[in-house]
Design a protein around this motif. Structure first.
Motif, PDB file in Angstrom:
ATOM      1  N   UNK A 119       0.811  -1.225   0.000  1.00 17.27           N
ATOM      2  CA  UNK A 119       0.000   0.000   0.000  1.00 17.27           C
ATOM      3  C   UNK A 119       0.840   1.269   0.000  1.00 17.27           C
ATOM      4  N   UNK A 120       2.149   1.099  -0.089  1.00 12.69           N
ATOM      5  CA  UNK A 120       3.024   2.272  -0.137  1.00 12.69           C
ATOM      6  C   UNK A 120       2.866   2.992  -1.468  1.00 12.69           C
ATOM      7  N   UNK A 121       2.885   4.306  -1.428  1.00 10.22           N
ATOM      8  CA  UNK A 121       2.841   5.105  -2.650  1.00 10.22           C
ATOM      9  C   UNK A 121       3.818   6.259  -2.516  1.00 10.22           C
ATOM     10  N   UNK A 122       4.529   6.557  -3.589  1.00  4.50           N
ATOM     11  CA  UNK A 122       5.375   7.743  -3.642  1.00  4.50           C
ATOM     12  C   UNK A 122       4.543   8.877  -4.232  1.00  4.50           C
ATOM     13  N   UNK A 179       2.716   6.913  -7.144  1.00  3.43           N
ATOM     14  CA  UNK A 179       3.239   5.725  -7.814  1.00  3.43           C
ATOM     15  C   UNK A 179       3.517   4.633  -6.790  1.00  3.43           C
ATOM     16  N   UNK A 180       3.077   3.416  -7.121  1.00  8.65           N
ATOM     17  CA  UNK A 180       3.391   2.266  -6.269  1.00  8.65           C
ATOM     18  C   UNK A 180       4.790   1.758  -6.631  1.00  8.65           C
ATOM     19  N   UNK A 181       5.290   0.835  -5.824  1.00 14.38           N
ATOM     20  CA  UNK A 181       6.592   0.245  -6.134  1.00 14.38           C
ATOM     21  C   UNK A 181       6.521  -0.508  -7.463  1.00 14.38           C
ATOM     22  N   UNK A 182       5.401  -1.178  -7.697  1.00 13.33           N
ATOM     23  CA  UNK A 182       5.229  -1.908  -8.968  1.00 13.33           C
ATOM     24  C   UNK A 182       5.222  -0.933 -10.142  1.00 13.33           C
ATOM     25  N   UNK A 230      11.026   1.231   0.959  1.00 12.42           N
ATOM     26  CA  UNK A 230      11.187   0.566  -0.344  1.00 12.42           C
ATOM     27  C   UNK A 230      11.930   1.396  -1.382  1.00 12.42           C
ATOM     28  N   UNK A 231      12.228   2.675  -1.065  1.00 13.71           N
ATOM     29  CA  UNK A 231      12.805   3.542  -2.089  1.00 13.71           C
ATOM     30  C   UNK A 231      13.690   4.594  -1.431  1.00 13.71           C
ATOM     31  N   UNK A 232      14.822   4.853  -2.042  1.00 15.61           N
ATOM     32  CA  UNK A 232      15.715   5.891  -1.539  1.00 15.61           C
ATOM     33  C   UNK A 232      16.298   6.669  -2.711  1.00 15.61           C
ATOM     34  N   UNK A 233      16.785   7.819  -2.391  1.00 15.18           N
ATOM     35  CA  UNK A 233      17.433   8.667  -3.389  1.00 15.18           C
ATOM     36  C   UNK A 233      18.904   8.298  -3.500  1.00 15.18           C
ATOM     37  N   UNK A 234      19.416   8.296  -4.713  1.00 17.04           N
ATOM     38  CA  UNK A 234      20.858   8.204  -4.934  1.00 17.04           C
ATOM     39  C   UNK A 234      21.300   9.400  -5.758  1.00 17.04           C
TER      40      UNK A 234
END
Length: 258
Positions: free
Chosen positions: A95-98, A110-113, A210-214
């Motif tokens: 259920x995570x969304x960016x 946006x979901x991870x998928x 689930x997501x990080x900046x690089x």
């Protein structure tokens, strides 16, 4: 050692030294207005000089599979404890969304998928922590510039602000939650990606799932973990301490280019 590497080491050492100064409680120095003014001038000079002599699109060095570090030390937070984040971990971020909003024409969630369906970039780079250690890892993720192009930037947009799920200090006004910012020059750099994979595996919690900046041409603290929202803005001085990031509000430089 090349001049580039020498400069890189110098900046890391300088940042680590200033960070240690703050951690040892020299608040009188770090809060002194004259010191802050000198540091601000030095920061602008550093950014201006680096962008003058190095192309904004120049790449950070990329390495081979053989160079990947046997272990990659997790930086910063390693396990956000908020009930909302713990629930996301338990549900494998289904259920995570960016959220992407602010000065954009097309706000998005946006979901991870969704992110994994988009074109991606894989890069083997070195993470340089302000504490003085470094590690090489293979990151995969979506180019940040692609996301911003898709959202469409409004006139006057200058900065991307990243809001995260980890809270380093318990505060009433939310100023203890991690956030970071970069300008759009760095946001559109080819190696600026929203990473969902480290060394061929989905990001683990300790590395920012689930997501990080690089942002490979910056010190480690600019690589925000546990991303929840990206807001496009024309300024950031109205956010909490006014310096554009959790650590910047506590004395670190906003521009951490290496």
């Amino acid at each position: 050692m090349t001049s580039f590497l020498s400069r890189r080491r110098f900046l890391i050492g300088s940042a680590a030294g200033f960070g240690a100064l703050g951690l040892t409680g020299c608040d009188d120095v770090s809060q002194n207005q004259h010191v802050q003014h000198v540091l601000a001038l030095a920061e602008r000079l550093t950014m201006g000089t680096q962008r003058l002599i190095v192309s904004p699109q120049a790449l950070a060095r990329e390495y081979t599979e053989a160079d990947i570090s046997p272990s990659f030390h997790p930086n910063g937070s390693t396990a956000p404890s908020s009930p909302a984040y713990v629930e996301m971990v338990e549900t494998k971020f289904a259920n995570w969304r960016l959220k992407i909003d602010g000065m954009v024409n097309r706000p998005m969630e946006l979901s991870l998928a969704d992110l994994k369906k988009l074109p991606s970039r894989t890069q083997i780079t070195r993470h340089d922590c302000v504490e003085g250690w470094s590690a090489i890892g293979k990151w995969q993720g979506v180019p940040l510039g692609l996301i911003l192009q898709t959202a469409g930037l409004k006139p006057g947009a200058r900065y991307a602000v990243f809001y995260c799920a980890d809270e380093l200090e318990q505060t009433l006004d939310g100023s203890g939650r991690y956030y970071e910012s970069i300008d759009l020059i760095d946001a559109f750099h080819p190696q600026s990606i929203l990473a969902y994979s480290l060394n061929g595996k989905d990001l683990e919690v300790e590395h920012g799932a689930p997501l990080r900046l690089r942002v490979e041409r910056h010190l480690g603290y600019k690589n925000a973990k546990y991303l929840m929202r990206i807001e496009i803005r024309d300024k950031f001085d109205d956010l909490w301490g006014g310096n554009g990031g959790f650590w910047e509000d506590r004395g670190y430089e906003w521009y951490a280019g290496i």
